[in-house]
Design a protein around this motif. Structure first.
Motif, short mmCIF file in Angstrom:
data_model
loop_
_atom_site.label_atom_id
_atom_site.label_comp_id
_atom_site.label_asym_id
_atom_site.label_seq_id
_atom_site.Cartn_x
_atom_site.Cartn_y
_atom_site.Cartn_z
N TRP A 14 -18.54 -4.52 -6.17
CA TRP A 14 -17.20 -3.90 -5.86
C TRP A 14 -16.18 -4.38 -6.82
CZ3 TRP A 14 -16.99 0.64 -3.13
CH2 TRP A 14 -17.82 0.98 -2.39
N ILE A 15 -15.30 -3.60 -7.41
CA ILE A 15 -14.13 -3.84 -8.30
C ILE A 15 -12.89 -3.36 -7.72
CG2 ILE A 15 -12.97 -3.91 -10.39
CD1 ILE A 15 -15.85 -3.78 -11.63
N PHE A 16 -12.00 -4.14 -7.19
CA PHE A 16 -10.58 -3.64 -6.59
C PHE A 16 -9.40 -3.46 -7.53
CE2 PHE A 16 -6.70 -4.49 -4.44
CZ PHE A 16 -6.71 -3.24 -3.37
N GLY A 17 -9.02 -2.26 -7.70
CA GLY A 17 -7.79 -2.08 -8.50
C GLY A 17 -6.78 -1.63 -7.58
N TYR A 18 -5.60 -2.23 -7.90
CA TYR A 18 -4.26 -1.97 -7.29
C TYR A 18 -3.03 -1.72 -8.04
CZ TYR A 18 -3.47 -6.55 -9.55
OH TYR A 18 -3.50 -7.65 -10.21
N VAL A 22 -6.30 2.36 -10.25
CA VAL A 22 -6.40 3.32 -9.30
C VAL A 22 -6.46 4.69 -9.75
CG1 VAL A 22 -5.37 1.84 -7.47
CG2 VAL A 22 -3.94 3.41 -8.60
N TRP A 23 -6.00 5.06 -10.84
CA TRP A 23 -6.22 6.14 -11.56
C TRP A 23 -6.64 6.61 -12.74
CZ3 TRP A 23 -1.20 3.49 -12.07
CH2 TRP A 23 -0.91 3.38 -13.37
N LYS A 33 -13.57 3.75 -2.80
CA LYS A 33 -13.16 3.68 -1.57
C LYS A 33 -11.79 3.33 -1.79
CE LYS A 33 -17.91 3.04 1.02
NZ LYS A 33 -18.11 2.33 2.16
N VAL A 34 -10.93 4.09 -1.14
CA VAL A 34 -9.57 3.42 -0.67
C VAL A 34 -9.60 2.67 0.49
CG1 VAL A 34 -7.19 4.16 -0.04
CG2 VAL A 34 -8.57 6.05 -1.54
N GLY A 35 -8.75 1.47 0.16
CA GLY A 35 -8.59 0.63 1.49
C GLY A 35 -7.76 -0.75 0.82
N TRP A 73 -2.93 -2.13 -0.93
CA TRP A 73 -3.85 -1.00 -0.91
C TRP A 73 -4.15 -0.67 -2.14
CZ3 TRP A 73 -5.84 1.81 3.16
CH2 TRP A 73 -5.48 1.46 4.53
N GLY A 74 -5.50 -0.33 -2.35
CA GLY A 74 -5.87 0.29 -3.65
C GLY A 74 -7.04 1.05 -3.59
N VAL A 75 -8.04 1.08 -4.68
CA VAL A 75 -9.03 1.41 -4.66
C VAL A 75 -10.11 0.36 -5.19
CG1 VAL A 75 -10.76 3.33 -5.95
CG2 VAL A 75 -8.31 3.43 -5.32
#
Length: 196
Positions: A14-18, A22-23, A33-35, A73-75
């Motif tokens: 999983w890679i988290f973008g903030y 995100v776009w 997933k948004v979280g 929050w991000g994706v």
């Protein structure tokens, strides 16, 4: 932490973008997933001399600052199989080489689920980075964003798309730092737009 250390022996990541991820992730992924992640706040404290600015006028983009009792929050994007290597290679150039970001492992909490958190990779710019700009007033940040442009487009687009993501995907979440900069930017450019 090196991305290779995080993916060793795993079949997915999983890679988290903030920020712009995100776009505009620009890599293939299985699902998103948004979280949120805990212990970090999003701040427009990092300079960008490639994507949203240049050496003479670096743009302002977000990074994460550690702080207890907050979340960002991000994706999160799940990549599997060959997507893992491809996405990490791409993100290494986009975030690390051109942006000076480092990687960390964080717990990502998907929105609205009773699922346990998943470990995710996140890119963070620290004060050690030569293009790290640090804190400034809301008005100073907005003024800088208003005039900067880089290879990926105008810095205004970056700010407005991030604010739009938060309003559409996380409507119940307040992000005072982001929204106050957006308001200051709009107040700055509104007279220019009305005069045109």
């Amino acid at each position: 932490m090196k991305p290779q250390d995080i993916v060793a022996g795993k079949s997915s990541l999983w890679i988290f973008g903030y920020g712009s991820l995100v776009w505009k992730p620009d890599f293939k992924y299985k699902r998103s997933k948004v979280g949120y992640i805990k212990g970090y706040k999003r701040r427009f404290w990092h300079g960008d001399n490639f994507h949203r600015g240049d050496d003479e006028m670096p743009g302002r983009v977000v990074t994460l600052i550690e702080e207890d009792d907050v979340c960002t929050w991000g994706v999160a994007f799940e990549v599997t199989g060959s997507q893992m290597e491809e996405s990490l290679k791409y993100l290494n150039v986009r975030e690390a080489v051109r942006g000076g970001y480092l990687t960390r492992a964080v717990d990502f909490f998907p929105r609205g689920t009773n699922q346990p958190p998943v470990q995710a990779l996140v890119y963070i710019a620290t004060p050690d980075n030569p293009i790290y700009l640090g804190p400034a007033s809301t008005e100073e940040i907005a003024s800088q964003i208003a005039v900067c442009k880089g290879n990926s487009g105008h810095n205004i687009e970056y700010l407005l798309r991030l604010a739009e993501f938060m309003r559409v995907s996380c409507p119940d979440v307040d992000d005072p730092h982001l929204f106050s900069i957006e308001a200051a930017l709009l107040a700055t450019i509104r007279p220019i737009l009305l005069a045109a």
